[in-house]
Write a protein that holds these residues in place. Structure first.
Motif, PDB file in Angstrom:
ATOM      1  N   LEU A 130       0.821  -1.205   0.000  1.00  0.00           N
ATOM      2  CA  LEU A 130       0.000   0.000   0.000  1.00  0.00           C
ATOM      3  C   LEU A 130       0.858   1.260   0.000  1.00  0.00           C
ATOM      4  O   LEU A 130       0.500   2.263  -0.608  1.00  0.00           O
ATOM      5  N   ILE A 131       1.992   1.212   0.697  1.00  0.00           N
ATOM      6  CA  ILE A 131       2.892   2.364   0.704  1.00  0.00           C
ATOM      7  C   ILE A 131       3.294   2.719  -0.722  1.00  0.00           C
ATOM      8  O   ILE A 131       3.378   3.891  -1.092  1.00  0.00           O
ATOM      9  N   ALA A 132       3.526   1.692  -1.534  1.00  0.00           N
ATOM     10  CA  ALA A 132       3.952   1.926  -2.912  1.00  0.00           C
ATOM     11  C   ALA A 132       2.819   2.454  -3.783  1.00  0.00           C
ATOM     12  O   ALA A 132       3.053   3.225  -4.713  1.00  0.00           O
ATOM     13  N   ASP A 133       1.573   2.054  -3.465  1.00  0.00           N
ATOM     14  CA  ASP A 133       0.468   2.325  -4.383  1.00  0.00           C
ATOM     15  C   ASP A 133      -0.517   3.392  -3.931  1.00  0.00           C
ATOM     16  O   ASP A 133      -1.216   3.980  -4.755  1.00  0.00           O
ATOM     17  N   ILE A 134      -0.608   3.640  -2.632  1.00  0.00           N
ATOM     18  CA  ILE A 134      -1.646   4.544  -2.149  1.00  0.00           C
ATOM     19  C   ILE A 134      -1.252   6.001  -2.383  1.00  0.00           C
ATOM     20  O   ILE A 134      -0.072   6.358  -2.337  1.00  0.00           O
ATOM     21  N   GLN A 135      -2.236   6.822  -2.637  1.00  0.00           N
ATOM     22  CA  GLN A 135      -2.009   8.228  -2.961  1.00  0.00           C
ATOM     23  C   GLN A 135      -2.456   9.159  -1.838  1.00  0.00           C
ATOM     24  O   GLN A 135      -2.573  10.368  -2.033  1.00  0.00           O
ATOM     25  N   TYR A 136      -2.686   8.600  -0.652  1.00  0.00           N
ATOM     26  CA  TYR A 136      -3.188   9.371   0.479  1.00  0.00           C
ATOM     27  C   TYR A 136      -2.384   9.033   1.734  1.00  0.00           C
ATOM     28  O   TYR A 136      -1.763   7.966   1.804  1.00  0.00           O
ATOM     29  N   PRO A 137      -2.377   9.922   2.742  1.00  0.00           N
ATOM     30  CA  PRO A 137      -1.635   9.641   3.975  1.00  0.00           C
ATOM     31  C   PRO A 137      -2.080   8.319   4.598  1.00  0.00           C
ATOM     32  O   PRO A 137      -3.276   8.067   4.752  1.00  0.00           O
ATOM     33  N   LEU A 138      -1.107   7.484   4.953  1.00  0.00           N
ATOM     34  CA  LEU A 138      -1.382   6.148   5.473  1.00  0.00           C
ATOM     35  C   LEU A 138      -0.744   5.992   6.850  1.00  0.00           C
ATOM     36  O   LEU A 138       0.471   6.131   6.993  1.00  0.00           O
ATOM     37  N   LEU A 139      -1.561   5.699   7.854  1.00  0.00           N
ATOM     38  CA  LEU A 139      -1.066   5.460   9.208  1.00  0.00           C
ATOM     39  C   LEU A 139      -1.097   3.960   9.477  1.00  0.00           C
ATOM     40  O   LEU A 139      -2.160   3.344   9.481  1.00  0.00           O
ATOM     41  N   ILE A 140       0.089   3.372   9.683  1.00  0.00           N
ATOM     42  CA  ILE A 140       0.220   1.938   9.928  1.00  0.00           C
ATOM     43  C   ILE A 140       0.403   1.723  11.425  1.00  0.00           C
ATOM     44  O   ILE A 140       1.353   2.232  12.023  1.00  0.00           O
ATOM     45  N   VAL A 141      -0.518   0.974  12.039  1.00  0.00           N
ATOM     46  CA  VAL A 141      -0.556   0.836  13.495  1.00  0.00           C
ATOM     47  C   VAL A 141      -0.167  -0.581  13.915  1.00  0.00           C
ATOM     48  O   VAL A 141      -0.890  -1.533  13.617  1.00  0.00           O
ATOM     49  N   PRO A 142       0.963  -0.750  14.615  1.00  0.00           N
ATOM     50  CA  PRO A 142       1.334  -2.078  15.129  1.00  0.00           C
ATOM     51  C   PRO A 142       0.327  -2.569  16.166  1.00  0.00           C
ATOM     52  O   PRO A 142      -0.339  -1.775  16.835  1.00  0.00           O
ATOM     53  N   LYS A 143       0.248  -3.868  16.300  1.00  0.00           N
ATOM     54  CA  LYS A 143      -0.755  -4.477  17.173  1.00  0.00           C
ATOM     55  C   LYS A 143      -0.575  -4.105  18.641  1.00  0.00           C
ATOM     56  O   LYS A 143      -1.543  -4.029  19.399  1.00  0.00           O
ATOM     57  N   ASN A 144       0.664  -3.860  19.073  1.00  0.00           N
ATOM     58  CA  ASN A 144       0.934  -3.583  20.488  1.00  0.00           C
ATOM     59  C   ASN A 144       0.984  -2.090  20.812  1.00  0.00           C
ATOM     60  O   ASN A 144       1.517  -1.699  21.854  1.00  0.00           O
ATOM     61  N   THR A 145       0.426  -1.256  19.950  1.00  0.00           N
ATOM     62  CA  THR A 145       0.420   0.192  20.188  1.00  0.00           C
ATOM     63  C   THR A 145      -0.432   0.537  21.414  1.00  0.00           C
ATOM     64  O   THR A 145      -1.555   0.050  21.541  1.00  0.00           O
ATOM     65  N   PRO A 146       0.077   1.380  22.331  1.00  0.00           N
ATOM     66  CA  PRO A 146      -0.700   1.776  23.519  1.00  0.00           C
ATOM     67  C   PRO A 146      -1.974   2.532  23.143  1.00  0.00           C
ATOM     68  O   PRO A 146      -2.023   3.215  22.116  1.00  0.00           O
ATOM     69  N   ASP A 147      -2.989   2.418  23.990  1.00  0.00           N
ATOM     70  CA  ASP A 147      -4.264   3.090  23.748  1.00  0.00           C
ATOM     71  C   ASP A 147      -4.234   4.515  24.295  1.00  0.00           C
ATOM     72  O   ASP A 147      -4.980   4.871  25.211  1.00  0.00           O
ATOM     73  N   ARG A 148      -3.367   5.336  23.736  1.00  0.00           N
ATOM     74  CA  ARG A 148      -3.298   6.735  24.148  1.00  0.00           C
ATOM     75  C   ARG A 148      -2.733   7.571  23.002  1.00  0.00           C
ATOM     76  O   ARG A 148      -1.989   7.081  22.170  1.00  0.00           O
ATOM     77  N   MET A 149      -3.104   8.831  23.019  1.00  0.00           N
ATOM     78  CA  MET A 149      -2.595   9.738  21.997  1.00  0.00           C
ATOM     79  C   MET A 149      -1.124  10.039  22.258  1.00  0.00           C
ATOM     80  O   MET A 149      -0.693  10.132  23.410  1.00  0.00           O
ATOM     81  N   PRO A 150      -0.331  10.190  21.199  1.00  0.00           N
ATOM     82  CA  PRO A 150       1.099  10.452  21.388  1.00  0.00           C
ATOM     83  C   PRO A 150       1.362  11.855  21.921  1.00  0.00           C
ATOM     84  O   PRO A 150       0.758  12.824  21.458  1.00  0.00           O
ATOM     85  N   ALA A 151       2.266  11.939  22.893  1.00  0.00           N
ATOM     86  CA  ALA A 151       2.683  13.248  23.395  1.00  0.00           C
ATOM     87  C   ALA A 151       3.782  13.830  22.515  1.00  0.00           C
ATOM     88  O   ALA A 151       3.982  15.044  22.470  1.00  0.00           O
TER      89      ALA A 151
END
Length: 274
Positions: A130-151
């Motif tokens: 998708l990184i190669a083909d998508i034409q829009y901002p793409l946010l890739i989220v790992p499975k172990n990402t904490p449930d909080r907004m980044p500081a």
């Protein structure tokens, strides 16, 4: 970011990404959260009734799964945010680009997991493609990402065509929405004279100074390892990188920083297409 698109294959990793997208939609006061599942049936024998029946069955199963997903995701969003879904028999990248254009999507979100080599190949390869083909901002989220907004967020730069990359991208919309501390990092493989980069550095400051960023210059033989270590050390929550779109044959053989980060980063990765 008024409209966020979440890609799903109904896996645990995809649901984690949907939760993260729902959290983002609250902070950004998004109006719409759209769920999208793309499957692609490949007929073995043309005009065989069993093929059509199988396709209809797959479509119906996908719709049922989406209805369950819609209700599950709804509990994580603000009541004012509408949640809808689409299911289509189409290539993932093609369907994503078409839906983004039609629905004026600001951000695409998808999950990725590195639990095992097999999962990394099956799920991770979709993200890299998708990184190669998508034409829009793409946010890739790992499975172990904490449930909080980044500081804090880390923006990577190679100090090449800074003005063109940053001013022509949608990065400002994202930074304005999440209101996180901005750390900018440039990684060089060896000590070198940067005097010829004075214009690029000045452009970097003029474009980003309103966010009062910390700008770091690092010497390291491995760019990916350096970025990952830097982000971990500074307890950043998201890494932002740019990806230059290429023609399809070239993209198959090109190992960009953004693709390598997608494979190795332990943090959510926002890829801005150029």
């Amino acid at each position: 970011m008024q409209s966020i698109l979440v890609l799903t294959d109904f896996s645990d990793a995809a649901f984690k990404a949907a939760q993260y997208a729902a959290m983002l939609s609250k902070v950004c006061k998004s109006k719409r959260l759209i769920l999208f599942h793309a499957y692609q049936t490949i007929p073995v024998v043309v005009n065989e009734p069993v093929v059509a029946a199988g396709r209809e069955s797959l479509h119906e199963e996908s719709l049922q799964s989406m209805e369950i997903w819609q209700e599950s995701v709804r509990q994580f969003t603000d009541p004012s945010t509408s949640i809808s879904f689409f299911v289509n028999d189409i290539d993932l990248a093609e369907g994503t680009n078409a839906l983004c254009k039609e629905a004026s999507i600001d951000l695409v979100v998808m999950g990725i997991t590195g639990k095992s080599n097999l999962e990394k190949i099956l799920i991770g390869s979709n993200a890299v493609r998708l990184i190669a083909d998508i034409q829009y901002p793409l946010l890739i989220v790992p499975k172990n990402t904490p449930d909080r907004m980044p500081a804090k967020v880390v923006l990577t730069t190679d100090l090449k065509e800074v003005k063109e990359k940053i001013s022509s991208s949608s990065i400002f919309k994202f930074l304005d929405a999440i209101q996180a501390k901005l750390l900018v990092v440039n990684v060089a493989r060896k000590d070198k004279d940067v005097s010829h980069l004075r214009t690029e550095i000045m452009d970097l400051h003029s474009l980003l100074d309103r966010y009062t960023p910390e700008i770091h210059y690092i010497n390291h033989p491995d760019t990916i390892e350096a970025i990952d270590e830097f982000a971990q050390h500074h307890q950043a929550g998201i890494v932002i990188t740019f990806h230059e779109q290429q023609n399809r044959p070239a993209a198959l053989f090109h190992k960009s920083v953004s693709k390598k980060l997608a494979w190795h980063s332990r943090l959510p990765l926002l890829v801005i297409p150029l």
